[in-house]
Design a protein around this motif. Structure first.
Motif, PDB file in Angstrom:
ATOM      1  N   VAL A 231     -21.704   9.564  -5.420  1.00 52.14           N
ATOM      2  CA  VAL A 231     -22.980  10.131  -5.808  1.00 52.14           C
ATOM      3  C   VAL A 231     -23.554   9.164  -6.617  1.00 52.14           C
ATOM      4  N   ASP A 232     -22.785   8.150  -7.477  1.00 57.37           N
ATOM      5  CA  ASP A 232     -23.196   7.360  -8.482  1.00 57.37           C
ATOM      6  C   ASP A 232     -23.785   6.273  -7.670  1.00 57.37           C
ATOM      7  N   SER A 233     -23.083   6.007  -6.207  1.00 56.29           N
ATOM      8  CA  SER A 233     -23.612   4.716  -5.433  1.00 56.29           C
ATOM      9  C   SER A 233     -24.782   4.984  -4.954  1.00 56.29           C
ATOM     10  N   GLU A 234     -24.862   6.453  -4.519  1.00 54.62           N
ATOM     11  CA  GLU A 234     -26.089   6.764  -3.783  1.00 54.62           C
ATOM     12  C   GLU A 234     -27.343   6.871  -4.829  1.00 54.62           C
ATOM     13  N   VAL A 235     -27.108   7.210  -6.058  1.00 60.44           N
ATOM     14  CA  VAL A 235     -28.257   7.127  -7.018  1.00 60.44           C
ATOM     15  C   VAL A 235     -28.863   5.704  -7.125  1.00 60.44           C
ATOM     16  N   ARG A 236     -27.698   4.747  -7.299  1.00 61.64           N
ATOM     17  CA  ARG A 236     -28.032   3.368  -7.608  1.00 61.64           C
ATOM     18  C   ARG A 236     -28.705   2.956  -6.166  1.00 61.64           C
ATOM     19  N   ARG A 237     -28.262   3.284  -5.033  1.00 65.34           N
ATOM     20  CA  ARG A 237     -28.887   2.812  -3.709  1.00 65.34           C
ATOM     21  C   ARG A 237     -30.534   3.305  -3.694  1.00 65.34           C
ATOM     22  N   LEU A 238     -30.548   4.813  -3.830  1.00 60.03           N
ATOM     23  CA  LEU A 238     -31.828   5.188  -3.523  1.00 60.03           C
ATOM     24  C   LEU A 238     -32.616   5.671  -4.698  1.00 60.03           C
ATOM     25  N   GLY A 239     -32.273   5.730  -5.950  1.00 61.89           N
ATOM     26  CA  GLY A 239     -32.995   6.174  -7.095  1.00 61.89           C
ATOM     27  C   GLY A 239     -32.640   7.600  -7.293  1.00 61.89           C
ATOM     28  N   ARG A 240     -32.657   7.913  -8.365  1.00 57.88           N
ATOM     29  CA  ARG A 240     -32.575   9.364  -8.805  1.00 57.88           C
ATOM     30  C   ARG A 240     -33.487  10.322  -8.564  1.00 57.88           C
ATOM     31  N   ASP A 241     -34.799   9.941  -8.426  1.00 62.54           N
ATOM     32  CA  ASP A 241     -35.983  10.513  -8.108  1.00 62.54           C
ATOM     33  C   ASP A 241     -36.132  10.624  -6.517  1.00 62.54           C
ATOM     34  N   HIS A 242     -35.278  10.096  -5.689  1.00 61.94           N
ATOM     35  CA  HIS A 242     -35.741   9.957  -4.336  1.00 61.94           C
ATOM     36  C   HIS A 242     -35.381  11.334  -3.708  1.00 61.94           C
ATOM     37  N   PRO A 243     -36.236  12.094  -2.975  1.00 63.47           N
ATOM     38  CA  PRO A 243     -36.158  13.288  -2.379  1.00 63.47           C
ATOM     39  C   PRO A 243     -34.743  13.609  -1.789  1.00 63.47           C
ATOM     40  N   PHE A 244     -34.150  12.770  -1.059  1.00 63.55           N
ATOM     41  CA  PHE A 244     -32.925  12.800  -0.460  1.00 63.55           C
ATOM     42  C   PHE A 244     -31.879  13.077  -1.516  1.00 63.55           C
ATOM     43  N   VAL A 245     -31.829  12.468  -2.652  1.00 64.43           N
ATOM     44  CA  VAL A 245     -30.857  12.316  -3.760  1.00 64.43           C
ATOM     45  C   VAL A 245     -30.961  13.761  -4.659  1.00 64.43           C
ATOM     46  N   LYS A 246     -32.417  14.038  -4.986  1.00 62.64           N
ATOM     47  CA  LYS A 246     -32.722  15.406  -5.453  1.00 62.64           C
ATOM     48  C   LYS A 246     -32.343  16.553  -4.928  1.00 62.64           C
ATOM     49  N   THR A 247     -32.511  16.714  -3.377  1.00 64.52           N
ATOM     50  CA  THR A 247     -32.220  17.812  -2.763  1.00 64.52           C
ATOM     51  C   THR A 247     -30.661  17.880  -2.323  1.00 64.52           C
ATOM     52  N   GLN A 248     -30.407  16.719  -1.633  1.00 64.76           N
ATOM     53  CA  GLN A 248     -28.804  16.643  -0.863  1.00 64.76           C
ATOM     54  C   GLN A 248     -27.613  16.731  -2.044  1.00 64.76           C
ATOM     55  N   TYR A 249     -27.941  16.166  -3.163  1.00 65.86           N
ATOM     56  CA  TYR A 249     -26.867  15.989  -3.812  1.00 65.86           C
ATOM     57  C   TYR A 249     -26.980  16.898  -5.314  1.00 65.86           C
ATOM     58  N   PHE A 250     -28.328  16.704  -5.857  1.00 65.08           N
ATOM     59  CA  PHE A 250     -28.625  17.656  -7.098  1.00 65.08           C
ATOM     60  C   PHE A 250     -29.263  18.828  -7.056  1.00 65.08           C
ATOM     61  N   LEU A 251     -29.582  19.364  -5.586  1.00 67.53           N
ATOM     62  CA  LEU A 251     -29.965  20.753  -5.160  1.00 67.53           C
ATOM     63  C   LEU A 251     -31.285  21.135  -5.791  1.00 67.53           C
ATOM     64  N   GLU A 252     -32.199  19.997  -5.872  1.00 68.30           N
ATOM     65  CA  GLU A 252     -33.469  20.364  -6.586  1.00 68.30           C
ATOM     66  C   GLU A 252     -34.372  20.411  -5.546  1.00 68.30           C
ATOM     67  N   GLU A 253     -35.244  21.551  -5.374  1.00 66.67           N
ATOM     68  CA  GLU A 253     -36.033  21.906  -4.398  1.00 66.67           C
ATOM     69  C   GLU A 253     -37.390  20.776  -4.233  1.00 66.67           C
ATOM     70  N   LEU A 254     -37.878  20.304  -3.294  1.00 66.34           N
ATOM     71  CA  LEU A 254     -38.944  19.641  -3.524  1.00 66.34           C
ATOM     72  C   LEU A 254     -40.317  20.401  -3.701  1.00 66.34           C
TER      73      LEU A 254
END
Length: 533
Positions: A231-254
């Motif tokens: 997950v850390d590598s995906e955050v580095r790659r896409l950014g913490r505020d990326h919609p995919f990271v927010k929804t698919q890893y941190f379970l935050e609704e768009l």
């Protein structure tokens, strides 16, 4: 083969404890966070509780494994009863097929260790263990669902992608004749309009009886440190505020309303380099070209990407370098060098001017063009003029379809580049870009300011199957320059990609980290035989 008395007694212990069943019978022990959910589900099914159980888990954290373990365990536990478990997935191919394959894998492992249990396939979508059965159905709106009874329960896989009308019409009646049985809704987070989100709100707000389970990536990492690294590598790659990271890893609704870009993200886009009028010594030059066409009957402009009657033809040009952000992860870094905009002009008439800019001034390595509708003609003309046989393609046609596949690629790529600080615009001349982004009315006849206004007005719209599109509201103004940015990013991702790049992945059930064995390893076949002997 019938079980002996000793084996029956041992088997009853496994029937009441799903963790022991997964560890000793299947040979793949569930993690603590999986066990907590699976045991609750098993008990709800055993007691025929008329409730809804929702489960949100991060991507690649073992949700599908948990489902398959629960399915095989339910049938083993209720094999003497003539009951059915209904499993529904959004599509037959690949989702139902994948569910069946996972079930078969678990069943074969069980049969090797407990030969008196047999999971027999029937009719291509049914598996029976003695009298109990699991039925796998596609919930695609066009599918034909035969009559069945959810006497054990109903498992809705990838619930966030299910069509609510289809499920309510064809699947919910399967629970009626048994006086209600648990609905088990599994999935990942997307936005507040999905069936999974509505189930969750109904439970939390007291309209439905049930239980909400939410497994965070931090919980997963406690059991499997390799997942935390992933997950850390995906955050580095896409950014913490990326919609995919927010929804698919941190379970935050768009959000279904609100701006796509925050002031912090807009500030990240402000560069210090000057605007250029032609190519200098840049190793790679890319461009994004958003076509719009004049509607001959209405006399209005129609955007090919957004079906909006307000857009023009927009072109953005930039330079690309590839940077390493972590081992095995390299990303394109973009410096915007110039942009152009033509209002109320048929794109076909711009061919000579576009050719002179893209080839005469910039010698572009790759331009991604909106080739939807009338944009196909303009793209084809440019391709014929610039592409050469035997050389890398320099003009790439991008078609925006009704499924929002390319819309999603453009939006996600754009946001990823912004979040990583890899999308820098040229230095603004005589205006404050953040102030421009917040203004009520757009500037006229200046694309260099207009693009900042469009960025400030941009929204992100989501729909099932993890698809999104970026847009400027109909009553606000244009979004042509916004889409030229998105197409520019697509071009950057396609050109000059280093051959050494490798994608991130995680072996979720790896049992060693740094040479140290993780707790609770699976028992050996010999140990199981002794326990059941």
């Amino acid at each position: 083969m019938r079980a002996t008395g000793g084996k029956r007694e041992a088997f009853r212990r496994y029937q009441s404890d799903v963790y022991l069943f997964s560890r000793d019978v299947i040979g793949i022990p569930l993690y603590a966070y999986q066990t907590r959910v699976a045991q609750y589900i098993m008990d709800a099914v055993e007691q025929r509780r008329n409730e809804i159980v929702t489960l949100e888990m991060p991507r690649q954290s073992g949700k599908n494994q948990l489902s398959a373990v629960a399915q095989t365990a339910m049938l083993a536990r209720h094999g003497r009863q003539n009951v059915q478990l209904i499993v529904a997935a959004p599509t037959y191919k690949p989702q139902v097929i994948n569910s069946k394959m996972r079930f078969e894998l678990m069943a074969k492992r069980i049969e090797r260790r407990l030969p008196f249990l047999r999971y027999k396939p029937s009719m291509g979508y049914i598996y029976k263990c003695h009298q109990a059965a699991v039925l796998f159905f596609s919930a695609d709106p066009s599918s034909s669902v035969v009559g069945a009874t959810a006497s054990l329960g109903m498992m809705l896989d990838e619930c966030q992608d299910l069509d609510r009308g289809k499920v309510e019409k064809d699947f919910f009646p399967m629970r009626a004749s048994v006086g209600g049985s648990p609905i088990l809704a599994f999935g990942t987070t997307w936005d507040e309009t999905t069936m999974l989100s509505r189930f969750k709100r109904d439970i939390l707000e007291g309209r439905s009886r049930g239980k909400v389970f939410r497994v965070t990536p931090e919980e997963v990492a406690l059991s499997n440190p390799a997942y935390g690294d992933f997950v850390d590598s995906e955050v580095r790659r896409l950014g913490r505020d990326h919609p995919f990271v927010k929804t698919q890893y941190f379970l935050e609704e768009l959000p279904t309303a609100g701006r796509m870009l925050t002031p912090q993200q807009l500030e990240l886009m402000v560069g210090a380099h000057p605007r250029q009028t032609k190519r200098a010594s840049e190793p790679l030059i890319v461009a994004g070209l958003d076509f719009a066409g004049a509607d001959e009957q209405a006399g209005e402009l129609v955007s090919m990407a957004t079906a909006s009657a307000r857009d023009s033809v927009a072109l953005t040009v930039g330079a690309v370098t590839w940077v390493r952000v972590a081992d095995g992860i390299m990303l394109p870094s973009i410096r915007v060098l110039n942009r152009y905009e033509w209002v109320n002009v048929n794109p076909v008439t711009l061919h000579n001017q576009l050719y002179e800019i893209l080839w005469g001034r910039w010698k572009v390595n790759l331009v991604c063009c909106d080739a939807t509708g009338i944009g196909a003609t303009g793209t084809a003309l440019l391709a014929k003029a610039i592409n050469r046989d035997g050389q890398p393609e320099r003009v790439k046609a991008i078609t925006f379809d009704s499924a929002w596949n390319k819309h999603t690629d453009a939006a996600f790529g754009y946001l990823s580049a912004i979040n990583n600080g890899h999308f820098k615009d040229y230095a603004p001349a005589g205006f404050d870009p953040l102030d421009m982004a917040g203004r009520e009315l757009p500037p006229k006849d200046d694309p260099h300011q207009h693009v900042w206004w469009q960025r400030g007005q941009a929204r992100l719209e989501a729909k099932p199957s993890r698809r999104v599109r970026m847009y400027v509201p109909e009553d606000a103004g244009h979004d042509d320059l916004l889409y030229a940015d998105g197409l520019l990013v697509l071009a950057a991702q396609m050109v000059g990609q280093p051959q050494t790049m490798s994608g991130a992945s995680v072996d979720f059930y790896r049992r060693e980290v740094g040479g140290n064995a993780l707790p609770e390893p699976a028992r050996s076949d010999e140990e199981i035989e002794r326990m059941l002997g």
